[in-house]
Motif scaffolding. Structure first.
Motif, short mmCIF file in Angstrom:
data_model
loop_
_atom_site.label_atom_id
_atom_site.label_comp_id
_atom_site.label_asym_id
_atom_site.label_seq_id
_atom_site.Cartn_x
_atom_site.Cartn_y
_atom_site.Cartn_z
N ALA A 1 0.83 -1.21 0.00
CA ALA A 1 0.00 0.00 0.00
C ALA A 1 0.87 1.26 0.00
O ALA A 1 0.58 2.24 -0.69
N LEU A 2 1.96 1.23 0.79
CA LEU A 2 2.86 2.38 0.83
C LEU A 2 3.55 2.59 -0.51
O LEU A 2 3.71 3.73 -0.97
N GLU A 3 3.96 1.51 -1.14
CA GLU A 3 4.62 1.61 -2.45
C GLU A 3 3.65 2.16 -3.49
O GLU A 3 4.02 2.97 -4.35
N LEU A 4 2.39 1.71 -3.44
CA LEU A 4 1.38 2.21 -4.38
C LEU A 4 1.13 3.69 -4.15
O LEU A 4 1.06 4.48 -5.11
N SER B 1 8.68 3.32 2.12
CA SER B 1 8.64 2.46 0.93
C SER B 1 9.84 2.70 0.02
O SER B 1 10.14 1.87 -0.85
N ASN B 2 10.55 3.83 0.20
CA ASN B 2 11.74 4.11 -0.61
C ASN B 2 12.99 3.40 -0.10
O ASN B 2 14.01 3.36 -0.78
N PHE B 3 12.89 2.85 1.12
CA PHE B 3 14.04 2.18 1.72
C PHE B 3 13.91 0.67 1.55
O PHE B 3 12.81 0.14 1.40
N ASP B 4 15.02 -0.01 1.57
CA ASP B 4 15.04 -1.46 1.33
C ASP B 4 14.71 -2.19 2.63
O ASP B 4 15.59 -2.71 3.33
N GLN C 1 13.75 12.69 6.28
CA GLN C 1 14.54 12.07 5.23
C GLN C 1 13.61 11.22 4.36
O GLN C 1 12.97 10.29 4.85
N GLU C 2 13.58 11.52 3.08
CA GLU C 2 12.63 10.87 2.19
C GLU C 2 13.21 9.69 1.41
O GLU C 2 12.50 8.79 0.97
N ARG C 3 14.55 9.67 1.25
CA ARG C 3 15.15 8.66 0.37
C ARG C 3 16.51 8.23 0.92
O ARG C 3 17.18 8.99 1.63
#
Length: 509
Positions: free
Chosen positions: A11-14, A135-138, A286-288
């Motif tokens: 859901a976060l990735e979407l 969702s931007n982090f692994d 921090q976003e990414r």
């Protein structure tokens, strides 16, 4: 398989895929206009002609011309003391239900900063933005099913004159949404314990009952809590207790000074994510993972302005001179320190939050905190910012293979000659003279103003090493442990005398 975690992660990735980067300049223009419209009928709005500003051709320019800069003391003496006394419609409509207590750094009388319902909602929205950015982090799907340890101040807020008071972390934690309560640790009962040592002891006792995936809090206090948990259970690292720990959300101060000592408490690497939550609002996150810089939240109730950080613009007490020029987000540049100004949905106007920042990416509105205006050491022209101090100490750590998570210093006079006296929190047998010579050379190479000062009025550098625990003990003696309490990096001569007496007594004991 972590089914719920997979659903949450998906859901976060979407949401991330469907979301677009806001136009930061347009967002800031809109935020300012909404702030002015909402507060136009307040006492502050009438005095500073908000209606007139809104009707002008250039709202941002006229706002800067009509409204002066305010630090906390100026805003309190002229306006916020009325808010605290219960008057309504002073700098924001109505009267706030909460006041955030903040001394910023230890040893000063607590400030009472209004926290309106609109600000609580803005902090909540900012928190959601930060969660979405995960969702931007692994991170594995399992991570999204784990619990989160939020080590802030006590949530046992004090009632006073019809409102509640506490540190912003305590106010935020006391307003967490019901759906988050199952993830939140240490839980409401322990979080209400006001005594920091007792609260940490209870955390240590309960630690094995929890499956912690993420930590959130100020690095110095987080380290002490982790050490307590490790000692209580007689294990080697925190991963022996919380094997699924993957993320640490830092905030309030730079993480770099604590990185080496923090990592010694782990058995495996974790993802460190920076945030910028102050008593006055949630400013950036921090976003990414490609950078440790943080993204300004430009569309969420805070309007930002920036003053180039130059000695000519700063008063001795760290406040801004009223003729110092300010610029908007449209005109900022990289590789330049700025004093940060905010205007907010809590009725702060052109407020000097006390931090200095630099932009690492103007288009993304990404920043790093570089220091504090009051921690800028410019005695005899040395022009040392906290950022430069931190960078120098990282080189000293590398050169001598030691850890220096804490420090403070002052410009002291010996026979009418100025010296910089550094106290380093470190466990080492290296002689103070060697550390002093190395630190002096690093600063000369990195900072031309410092080098010039050393050739003139700045006659020497002294280093005294003390155990890192002295710094937390000092913080406890000055105010209280935990929460938002931060160590002052640059002291006045008077304060430094108190510090030296405290160190002398602590070491002798």
């Amino acid at each position: 398989m972590a089914i719920i975690g997979s659903l949450i992660k998906g859901a976060l990735e979407l949401k991330g895929a469907l979301s677009s980067e806001p136009n930061h300049l347009e967002a800031q223009q809109k935020v300012l206009e909404e702030l002015l419209k909402t507060a136009s009928d307040t006492d502050f709005g009438k005095k500073y002609l908000f209606e007139f500003i809104l009707q002008s051709d250039d709202v941002q320019k006229n706002f800067a011309q009509e409204v002066p800069y305010f630090d906390y003391h100026q805003l309190y003496e002229q306006w916020w003391h009325k808010v605290i006394d219960g008057q309504e419609n002073v700098t924001w409509p109505g009267n706030p239900d909460y006041f955030a207590l903040s001394s910023g750094t230890t040893g000063t009388k607590s400030k009472r900063i209004p926290v309106t319902n609109e600000m609580i909602e803005a902090i909540r929205k900012a928190g959601i933005k930060q969660v979405e950015a995960l969702s931007n982090f692994d991170l594995s799907s399992e991570f999204f099913e784990k619990e989160i340890m939020m080590l802030g101040s006590s949530t046992d807020l004090q009632e006073k004159d019809g409102h509640l008071e506490g540190e912003i972390s305590g106010i935020s934690a006391s307003n967490i949404p019901f759906w988050f309560e199952g993830y939140y640790k240490p839980g409401k009962e322990i979080a209400k314990i006001d005594d920091w040592d007792k609260r940490v002891q209870r955390i240590a006792e309960k630690a094995k009952n929890w499956d912690i995936g993420a930590l959130s809090g100020i690095p110095s206090w987080m380290e002490l809590m982790l050490q307590k948990v490790i000692e209580h259970h007689k294990v080697d690292t925190i991963h022996d207790i919380w094997p699924n720990l993957q993320v640490y959300t830092s905030g309030g101060v730079a993480f770099a000074p604590y990185e080496k000592s923090f990592n010694n408490l782990l058995s495996q690497p974790i993802t460190v994510i920076d945030t910028y939550l102050a008593s006055e609002g949630f400013i950036a996150y921090q976003e990414r993972p490609e950078t440790d810089a943080m993204k300004l939240i430009t569309d969420n109730g805070i309007y930002f302005e920036f003053v180039p950080f130059k000695p000519d613009y700063i008063n001795q007490d760290g406040s801004l001179k009223q003729d110092a020029p300010s610029i908007t987000l449209a005109d900022v540049e990289t590789d330049q320190d700025y004093v940060l100004l905010i205007s907010t949905v809590s009725g702060a106007w052109r407020y000097i939050i006390g931090d200095t920042i630099e932009f690492t990416d103007v288009e993304r509105a990404e920043i790093r905190i570089t220091g504090r205006t009051k921690f800028f050491l410019n005695v005899v022209g040395s022009q040392l910012s906290v950022n430069k101090m931190n960078a120098a100490l990282r080189e000293i750590e590398q050169k001598f293979d030691i850890e220096i998570p804490e420090f403070t210093l002052a410009a002291t006079r010996i026979n009418d000659e100025f010296h910089h006296h550094w106290y380093l929190g470190t466990e080492t047998s290296i002689e103070n003279e060697r550390l002093s010579e190395a630190l002096d050379e690093v600063l000369k190479e990195a900072n031309k103003n410092y080098k010039v000062a050393r050739n003139k009025a700045l006659k020497g550098v002294r280093v005294t090493t003390v155990p890192s625990s002295i710094f937390s003990e000092w913080s406890g003696a000055q105010k209280k442990k935990g929460g938002q309490v931060k160590m002052e990096r640059v002291m006045s001569e008077e304060k430094f005398t108190e510090w030296e007496a405290f160190v002398s007594q602590s070491v002798s004991n």
